[in-house]
Write a protein that holds these residues in place. Sequence first.
Motif, PDB file in Angstrom:
ATOM      1  N   ILE A  37      32.303  36.726  33.417  1.00 51.83           N
ATOM      2  CA  ILE A  37      34.224  36.507  32.394  1.00 51.83           C
ATOM      3  C   ILE A  37      35.060  38.338  32.180  1.00 51.83           C
ATOM      4  O   ILE A  37      36.053  38.000  33.235  1.00 51.83           O
ATOM      5  N   TRP A  38      33.933  39.681  32.544  1.00 50.24           N
ATOM      6  CA  TRP A  38      34.185  40.869  33.555  1.00 50.24           C
ATOM      7  C   TRP A  38      35.019  40.386  34.247  1.00 50.24           C
ATOM      8  O   TRP A  38      36.560  40.989  34.793  1.00 50.24           O
ATOM      9  N   TRP A  39      34.351  40.578  35.385  1.00 55.57           N
ATOM     10  CA  TRP A  39      35.041  39.851  37.027  1.00 55.57           C
ATOM     11  C   TRP A  39      35.704  39.551  37.321  1.00 55.57           C
ATOM     12  O   TRP A  39      36.980  39.509  38.152  1.00 55.57           O
ATOM     13  N   GLN A  40      36.006  38.090  36.618  1.00 63.04           N
ATOM     14  CA  GLN A  40      37.355  37.816  36.444  1.00 63.04           C
ATOM     15  C   GLN A  40      38.728  38.669  35.559  1.00 63.04           C
ATOM     16  O   GLN A  40      39.502  38.482  36.636  1.00 63.04           O
ATOM     17  N   ASP A  41      38.593  39.045  35.444  1.00 61.23           N
ATOM     18  CA  ASP A  41      39.597  39.959  34.322  1.00 61.23           C
ATOM     19  C   ASP A  41      40.297  40.589  35.285  1.00 61.23           C
ATOM     20  O   ASP A  41      40.867  41.670  35.686  1.00 61.23           O
ATOM     21  N   TRP A  42      38.822  41.240  36.249  1.00 62.17           N
ATOM     22  CA  TRP A  42      38.840  42.434  37.016  1.00 62.17           C
ATOM     23  C   TRP A  42      39.999  42.164  38.465  1.00 62.17           C
ATOM     24  O   TRP A  42      40.477  42.746  39.043  1.00 62.17           O
ATOM     25  N   GLN A  43      39.677  41.020  39.208  1.00 64.29           N
ATOM     26  CA  GLN A  43      39.918  40.161  39.904  1.00 64.29           C
ATOM     27  C   GLN A  43      41.879  40.295  39.433  1.00 64.29           C
ATOM     28  O   GLN A  43      42.198  40.302  40.148  1.00 64.29           O
ATOM     29  N   ALA A  44      42.197  39.565  38.539  1.00 68.95           N
ATOM     30  CA  ALA A  44      43.489  39.582  38.000  1.00 68.95           C
ATOM     31  C   ALA A  44      44.326  40.356  37.595  1.00 68.95           C
ATOM     32  O   ALA A  44      45.042  40.274  38.278  1.00 68.95           O
ATOM     33  N   LEU A  45      43.044  41.590  37.873  1.00 68.88           N
ATOM     34  CA  LEU A  45      44.264  43.095  37.387  1.00 68.88           C
ATOM     35  C   LEU A  45      44.153  43.550  38.572  1.00 68.88           C
ATOM     36  O   LEU A  45      45.952  43.925  38.844  1.00 68.88           O
ATOM     37  N   MET A  46      43.527  42.838  39.911  1.00 69.34           N
ATOM     38  CA  MET A  46      43.781  43.861  41.323  1.00 69.34           C
ATOM     39  C   MET A  46      44.982  42.344  41.522  1.00 69.34           C
ATOM     40  O   MET A  46      45.590  43.447  42.527  1.00 69.34           O
ATOM     41  N   ALA A  47      45.342  41.654  41.414  1.00 66.67           N
ATOM     42  CA  ALA A  47      45.993  40.402  41.246  1.00 66.67           C
ATOM     43  C   ALA A  47      47.461  41.337  40.494  1.00 66.67           C
ATOM     44  O   ALA A  47      48.166  40.884  42.341  1.00 66.67           O
ATOM     45  N   ALA A  48      47.299  41.556  40.256  1.00 72.61           N
ATOM     46  CA  ALA A  48      48.418  42.117  39.415  1.00 72.61           C
ATOM     47  C   ALA A  48      49.141  43.323  39.638  1.00 72.61           C
ATOM     48  O   ALA A  48      50.530  43.093  40.055  1.00 72.61           O
ATOM     49  N   GLU A  49      48.252  44.095  40.597  1.00 67.61           N
ATOM     50  CA  GLU A  49      48.982  45.449  41.115  1.00 67.61           C
ATOM     51  C   GLU A  49      49.013  44.672  42.788  1.00 67.61           C
ATOM     52  O   GLU A  49      49.772  45.862  43.053  1.00 67.61           O
ATOM     53  N   GLN A  50      48.750  44.161  43.707  1.00 67.13           N
ATOM     54  CA  GLN A  50      48.722  43.570  44.592  1.00 67.13           C
ATOM     55  C   GLN A  50      50.987  43.459  43.953  1.00 67.13           C
ATOM     56  O   GLN A  50      51.455  43.528  44.899  1.00 67.13           O
TER      57      GLN A  50
END
Length: 286
Positions: free
Chosen positions: A198-211
């Motif tokens: 779940i944490w990994w998915q949240d981190w990937q979502a954050l990376m996409a938001a930053e992009q």
Amino acid sequence: MRRHSFHRFLRFLVLLTLLGGLAACSQKAEALRLSVHQFGTATETAFDAYGDAHTAQFAPVPKSISARQADFMANIEQFIGTVTPENLPVLLDPDAVRIDPAVTQQWQNTLRDLRNQYQTFVAIFTRIGDGSALGAKAVKESGPILEKLRGQLDAIAADLAQNGPQYLVRRGALIAQLNQINTASHDNDNAKSLHLQIWWQDWQALMAAEQTLQADTLRSFLTASELGAHLQTRIDAYAQLDMTALMAAAAQGISLVDHIHNLSPEELITQGSALINTATGTGDPL
């Protein structure tokens, strides 16, 4: 009597010729002003995006209204003392970053000064509509000013391409959460694995938001940069251009905007990074 009438007729022809020339010059100025307006609007949009990106870096982790209300209720129940205007914001949102007001003011002043430089440049062209020689001189003298302003835009765009804005508070919260997962005791390995997934998915979502944040901000600056370069060629060749060419230039500006709008995040970064070679250094990125 005939000679006097003939002289009056000649003066009338000269006056018509002068008025026609002034009208043509005025039309040229209006046509050029369309490209200047495009550039000015693009720079305003760019600095709006720049300010939004700066604010977003310190934005707290998004929470629902019910979650914020629950946090407040828990905070106020544990609070001992008197609520004041100074401590109320902490009770309402303890996760919000408290930035020194002096630092905030400095940033706002810097952003305002940047905006003013471009607004002042655009204002030059409100005074050239009369078609006078003075107006043509003002256009010519605006060229070096535009070069400096373009250097600033290119420097900021190159910095955004290489160092995109980050959601610093959200990053910090997720890193703290990961440390908690690693150090907490779990009933079994499957429970810890689930928390990590779940944490990994949240981190990937954050990376996409930053992009997305980087792409939107960079797109605005590349648009302003391209329109600035486009305008520069028209200003430098203003004396040789007619109204038709200047009107066509304004239409080409619209095509440039459409082209940049369709670039992918990767293409934006590539184009922005290339500007580091053309940035003059007169406008070092903040």
